[in-house]
Write a protein that holds these residues in place. Structure first.
Motif, PDB file in Angstrom:
ATOM      1  N   ALA A  38      -3.053   8.975   1.261  1.00 54.82           N
ATOM      2  CA  ALA A  38      -2.445  10.105  -0.001  1.00 54.82           C
ATOM      3  C   ALA A  38      -1.503   9.985  -0.384  1.00 54.82           C
ATOM      4  CB  ALA A  38      -3.544  10.543  -0.658  1.00 54.82           C
ATOM      5  N   HIS A  39      -0.862  10.525   0.967  1.00 50.39           N
ATOM      6  CA  HIS A  39       0.837  10.752   1.566  1.00 50.39           C
ATOM      7  C   HIS A  39       1.529   9.351   0.759  1.00 50.39           C
ATOM      8  CE1 HIS A  39       0.117  14.767   3.860  1.00 50.39           C
ATOM      9  NE2 HIS A  39       0.028  15.074   2.448  1.00 50.39           N
ATOM     10  N   ALA A  40       1.363   8.291   1.987  1.00 54.00           N
ATOM     11  CA  ALA A  40       1.784   6.947   1.962  1.00 54.00           C
ATOM     12  C   ALA A  40       1.863   7.259   0.215  1.00 54.00           C
ATOM     13  CB  ALA A  40       1.127   5.405   2.167  1.00 54.00           C
ATOM     14  N   VAL A  41       0.689   7.091  -0.986  1.00 58.29           N
ATOM     15  CA  VAL A  41       0.668   5.999  -2.029  1.00 58.29           C
ATOM     16  C   VAL A  41       1.429   7.683  -2.943  1.00 58.29           C
ATOM     17  CG1 VAL A  41      -0.827   6.363  -3.811  1.00 58.29           C
ATOM     18  CG2 VAL A  41      -1.755   5.390  -1.641  1.00 58.29           C
ATOM     19  N   VAL A  67       6.231  -2.342  -3.033  1.00 57.39           N
ATOM     20  CA  VAL A  67       5.487  -1.506  -1.576  1.00 57.39           C
ATOM     21  C   VAL A  67       4.341  -2.223  -1.713  1.00 57.39           C
ATOM     22  CG1 VAL A  67       5.154   0.705  -1.829  1.00 57.39           C
ATOM     23  CG2 VAL A  67       6.408   0.189  -2.683  1.00 57.39           C
ATOM     24  N   GLY A  68       4.034  -2.065  -0.213  1.00 62.27           N
ATOM     25  CA  GLY A  68       2.357  -2.443   0.222  1.00 62.27           C
ATOM     26  C   GLY A  68       2.055  -1.699   0.717  1.00 62.27           C
ATOM     27  N   ARG A  95       2.711  -7.913   5.160  1.00 63.75           N
ATOM     28  CA  ARG A  95       2.950  -8.130   4.002  1.00 63.75           C
ATOM     29  C   ARG A  95       2.279  -8.293   2.973  1.00 63.75           C
ATOM     30  NH1 ARG A  95       1.266 -10.362   9.915  1.00 63.75           N
ATOM     31  NH2 ARG A  95       2.590 -12.023  10.104  1.00 63.75           N
ATOM     32  N   LEU A  96       1.415  -7.117   2.852  1.00 61.17           N
ATOM     33  CA  LEU A  96       0.870  -6.484   1.338  1.00 61.17           C
ATOM     34  C   LEU A  96       2.455  -6.399   0.521  1.00 61.17           C
ATOM     35  CD1 LEU A  96      -1.809  -4.387   1.579  1.00 61.17           C
ATOM     36  CD2 LEU A  96      -2.002  -6.200   0.957  1.00 61.17           C
ATOM     37  N   GLU A  97       3.969  -5.728   0.878  1.00 69.68           N
ATOM     38  CA  GLU A  97       4.606  -5.922   0.587  1.00 69.68           C
ATOM     39  C   GLU A  97       4.871  -6.770  -0.076  1.00 69.68           C
ATOM     40  OE1 GLU A  97       8.528  -7.233   0.066  1.00 69.68           O
ATOM     41  OE2 GLU A  97       7.570  -7.357   1.512  1.00 69.68           O
ATOM     42  N   VAL A 105       2.707  -0.515  -6.956  1.00 70.21           N
ATOM     43  CA  VAL A 105       2.180  -0.369  -5.446  1.00 70.21           C
ATOM     44  C   VAL A 105       0.752  -1.218  -4.499  1.00 70.21           C
ATOM     45  CG1 VAL A 105       1.072   1.778  -4.040  1.00 70.21           C
ATOM     46  CG2 VAL A 105       3.301   1.923  -5.577  1.00 70.21           C
ATOM     47  N   VAL A 106       1.281  -1.616  -4.234  1.00 70.22           N
ATOM     48  CA  VAL A 106      -0.335  -2.430  -3.557  1.00 70.22           C
ATOM     49  C   VAL A 106      -1.415  -2.174  -2.130  1.00 70.22           C
ATOM     50  CG1 VAL A 106      -0.808  -5.134  -2.809  1.00 70.22           C
ATOM     51  CG2 VAL A 106       0.385  -5.078  -4.484  1.00 70.22           C
ATOM     52  N   LEU A 107      -2.466  -1.765  -2.921  1.00 68.87           N
ATOM     53  CA  LEU A 107      -2.998  -0.988  -1.707  1.00 68.87           C
ATOM     54  C   LEU A 107      -4.182  -2.404  -1.251  1.00 68.87           C
ATOM     55  CD1 LEU A 107      -3.668   1.641  -3.584  1.00 68.87           C
ATOM     56  CD2 LEU A 107      -1.901   1.961  -2.989  1.00 68.87           C
TER      57      LEU A 107
END
Length: 159
Positions: A38-41, A67-68, A95-97, A105-107
């Motif tokens: 959650a801090h990252a998001v 952002v991934g 790789r999500l980036e 923002v890709v989660l």
């Protein structure tokens, strides 16, 4: 070098030094490590919003942040005073980036399903678009969740 240094300073100002570590730069990308997804998001959303606020004041082309975010166990190695991370978790996060179009923002599914992340998204009234994708170097399809961060753009359907 100057751009990289400014980027790290800006990142730390937005995210807060106490919540993350900036272990490595990969070209013009930065991999940050958070203990709580959650801090990252929240940090990613804050960075996207800061760039959106600053872009109209910029000379030159607007900045775009891709952002991934993924989380899970990984191998941390400290060699020659440089902290680096290895394993599938680190590879998927990097790789999500590449799935990001910018202003989003890709989660990963693991981040999306985290209860604290869901609480954060609910509090900020954010939804995401679910998309199946193939991630280079990793087998099988994966579902990713894309949070749209551009002001005035719809966030997409809730997944």
């Amino acid at each position: 070098f100057f751009s990289s240094r400014r980027r790290h300073t800006r990142f730390r100002n937005v995210t807060g030094v106490q919540t993350c570590a900036l272990p490595i730069s990969i070209g013009d990308a930065v991999m940050a490590v958070f203990r709580d997804p959650a801090h990252a998001v929240q940090a990613a959303l804050d960075m996207q919003r800061a760039i959106q606020r600053d872009n109209p004041e910029r000379d030159g082309p607007p900045l775009t942040l891709k952002v991934g975010i993924h989380y899970g166990p990984c191998i941390a190695v400290n060699q020659n005073d440089i902290l680096d991370y290895f394993g599938t978790t680190a590879n998927l996060a990097a790789r999500l980036e590449k799935e990001s179009a910018g202003e989003d923002v890709v989660l990963s599914a693991d981040v999306w399903s985290d209860a604290r992340v869901q609480t954060l998204l609910r509090e900020q009234r954010l939804t995401a678009e679910a998309r199946d994708t193939t991630v280079r170097g990793l087998s099988g399809n994966r579902t990713v969740y894309i949070l749209r961060c551009a002001e005035g753009k719809a966030a997409g359907r809730s997944a």
